[in-house]
Write a protein that holds these residues in place. Structure first.
Motif, PDB file in Angstrom:
ATOM      1  N   GLU A  73       0.404  -2.399  -8.566  1.00 30.39           N
ATOM      2  CA  GLU A  73       0.680  -3.234  -7.410  1.00 30.39           C
ATOM      3  C   GLU A  73       1.285  -4.588  -7.760  1.00 30.39           C
ATOM      4  O   GLU A  73       1.877  -5.257  -6.921  1.00 30.39           O
ATOM      5  N   ASN A  74       1.162  -4.979  -9.039  1.00 27.97           N
ATOM      6  CA  ASN A  74       1.780  -6.231  -9.457  1.00 27.97           C
ATOM      7  C   ASN A  74       3.304  -6.176  -9.419  1.00 27.97           C
ATOM      8  O   ASN A  74       3.973  -7.213  -9.482  1.00 27.97           O
ATOM      9  N   TYR A  75       3.895  -4.961  -9.298  1.00 27.81           N
ATOM     10  CA  TYR A  75       5.342  -4.805  -9.161  1.00 27.81           C
ATOM     11  C   TYR A  75       5.775  -4.621  -7.704  1.00 27.81           C
ATOM     12  O   TYR A  75       6.960  -4.452  -7.429  1.00 27.81           O
ATOM     13  N   CYS A  76       4.833  -4.634  -6.789  1.00 25.68           N
ATOM     14  CA  CYS A  76       5.130  -4.398  -5.372  1.00 25.68           C
ATOM     15  C   CYS A  76       6.083  -5.465  -4.845  1.00 25.68           C
ATOM     16  O   CYS A  76       5.846  -6.663  -5.026  1.00 25.68           O
ATOM     17  N   PRO A  77       7.181  -5.075  -4.173  1.00 30.82           N
ATOM     18  CA  PRO A  77       8.125  -6.073  -3.646  1.00 30.82           C
ATOM     19  C   PRO A  77       7.535  -6.919  -2.522  1.00 30.82           C
ATOM     20  O   PRO A  77       8.074  -7.970  -2.195  1.00 30.82           O
ATOM     21  N   HIS A 100       0.798  -1.226   0.000  1.00 33.17           N
ATOM     22  CA  HIS A 100       0.000   0.000   0.000  1.00 33.17           C
ATOM     23  C   HIS A 100       0.836   1.285   0.000  1.00 33.17           C
ATOM     24  O   HIS A 100       0.265   2.375  -0.057  1.00 33.17           O
ATOM     25  N   SER A 101       2.153   1.210   0.087  1.00 31.55           N
ATOM     26  CA  SER A 101       2.930   2.433   0.283  1.00 31.55           C
ATOM     27  C   SER A 101       4.035   2.686  -0.738  1.00 31.55           C
ATOM     28  O   SER A 101       4.493   3.816  -0.865  1.00 31.55           O
ATOM     29  N   CYS A 102       4.486   1.678  -1.467  1.00 33.70           N
ATOM     30  CA  CYS A 102       5.581   1.882  -2.420  1.00 33.70           C
ATOM     31  C   CYS A 102       5.078   2.618  -3.657  1.00 33.70           C
ATOM     32  O   CYS A 102       3.875   2.784  -3.869  1.00 33.70           O
ATOM     33  N   ASP A 103       6.002   3.063  -4.499  1.00 36.13           N
ATOM     34  CA  ASP A 103       5.634   3.799  -5.706  1.00 36.13           C
ATOM     35  C   ASP A 103       4.729   2.989  -6.624  1.00 36.13           C
ATOM     36  O   ASP A 103       3.802   3.528  -7.244  1.00 36.13           O
ATOM     37  N   SER A 104       5.007   1.698  -6.720  1.00 37.31           N
ATOM     38  CA  SER A 104       4.183   0.850  -7.581  1.00 37.31           C
ATOM     39  C   SER A 104       2.741   0.806  -7.092  1.00 37.31           C
ATOM     40  O   SER A 104       1.792   0.930  -7.883  1.00 37.31           O
ATOM     41  N   GLY A 152      10.764  -7.337 -15.032  1.00 36.01           N
ATOM     42  CA  GLY A 152       9.393  -6.853 -15.105  1.00 36.01           C
ATOM     43  C   GLY A 152       8.468  -7.726 -14.306  1.00 36.01           C
ATOM     44  O   GLY A 152       8.875  -8.426 -13.397  1.00 36.01           O
ATOM     45  N   SER A 153       7.192  -7.683 -14.663  1.00 35.01           N
ATOM     46  CA  SER A 153       6.165  -8.419 -13.949  1.00 35.01           C
ATOM     47  C   SER A 153       5.469  -9.363 -14.907  1.00 35.01           C
ATOM     48  O   SER A 153       5.237  -9.040 -16.068  1.00 35.01           O
TER      49      SER A 153
END
Length: 280
Positions: free
Chosen positions: A72-76, A62-66, A219-220
């Motif tokens: 959100e599919n790139y969220c670590p 909920h907080s990263c740039d992605s 990528g994702s």
């Protein structure tokens, strides 16, 4: 309430990746469609009876740039639909079940006039060759198909309406490779112009060998929620439907064998609802 699952990607993902998992018990299934049977007090986007789908993810940071840019599919810290660790530390369970509880952010609305079994193939990893062709044709693109089997030429030209089935060496600007079985890359590279692009979408068990130079791609493998919803809405608007075969759960092993032999002409959709009906 779960109605159907798309079988191809789930079967390959289980066969190639999940067999090495140390998270048990494991309930797979990440291309899921069904109907809403209950909603929480704060849910406003969905109501009981709505047709919906769930893809490959059920949580993120909920907080990263992605996350803040609808990617959100790139969220670590992405939480997978099954085999992942949820916020409370529990293991996530997938769609091989009669019901699922999912955060409404990760639910995709399916229009009421879209059959659920035909919606399931829109939710897996990005290796949907025939759907990619149908989207391209709906966008009025000129489509050339490169296949490993000449037996698919008639279906590609007559059923999918592609413009050509063959390619001449050194003439293509780009190739999207959706094959998820081991195959040589060198023949594909020979089809490209200088500085042409080869994009790999197939989820493979082992790395592909490239004898001339290393191929790096970051990528994702999946889409963001907003992009997935836009895709579903566009598909319904343009009457884009996947080619499917509905199968019972006891046909899954046979389906996996056919997939490994590349002996399929459509997407398998597992009928979960009939499997879970009580027997007399």
């Amino acid at each position: 309430q779960v109605s159907s699952l798309q079988a191809q990607e789930t079967a390959n993902f289980i066969h190639f990746h999940i067999l090495s998992s140390n998270v048990y018990p494991l309930v797979p299934g990440h291309e899921i469609v069904g109907q809403v049977t209950e909603v929480g007090s704060k849910v406003e986007k969905f109501k009981v009876g709505d047709k919906v789908g769930v893809g490959c993810m059920v949580g993120f940071c909920h907080s990263c740039d992605s996350c803040t840019n609808n990617l959100e599919n790139y969220c670590p810290k992405l939480i997978a639909t099954y085999g992942g660790k949820y916020y409370d530390g529990t293991v996530t369970y997938g769609g091989f079940s009669n019901t699922m509880v999912v955060d409404d952010h990760f639910i995709i609305r399916i229009p009421h006039n879209q059959p659920l079994d035909a919606a399931a193939p829109f939710f897996p990893l990005k290796s949907q060759c025939h759907l990619a062709i149908k989207f391209d044709k709906a966008m009025r693109a000129k489509v050339t198909v490169i296949s490993t089997s000449i037996n698919k030429k008639k279906a590609a030209l007559e059923n999918l309406g592609v413009d050509s089935f063959f390619a001449v060496n050194g003439t293509l600007d780009g190739i999207i490779d959706t094959i998820y079985a081991q195959h040589p890359l060198l023949p594909l590279l020979g089809l490209l112009k200088t500085h042409g692009k080869l994009v790999l979408f197939g989820a493979l068990e082992k790395p592909l060998e490239l004898p001339t130079f290393p191929l790096l791609q970051e990528g994702s493998l999946i889409r963001g929620i907003r992009e997935t919803q836009e895709m579903i809405d566009y598909a319904v608007k343009q009457s884009i439907k996947p080619d499917i075969e509905i199968i019972p759960i006891d046909y899954v092993n046979t389906a996996i064998e056919l997939l490994l032999k590349a002996d399929v002409k459509c997407r398998f959709v597992i009928d979960i609802s009939n499997m879970l009906k009580p027997t007399s």
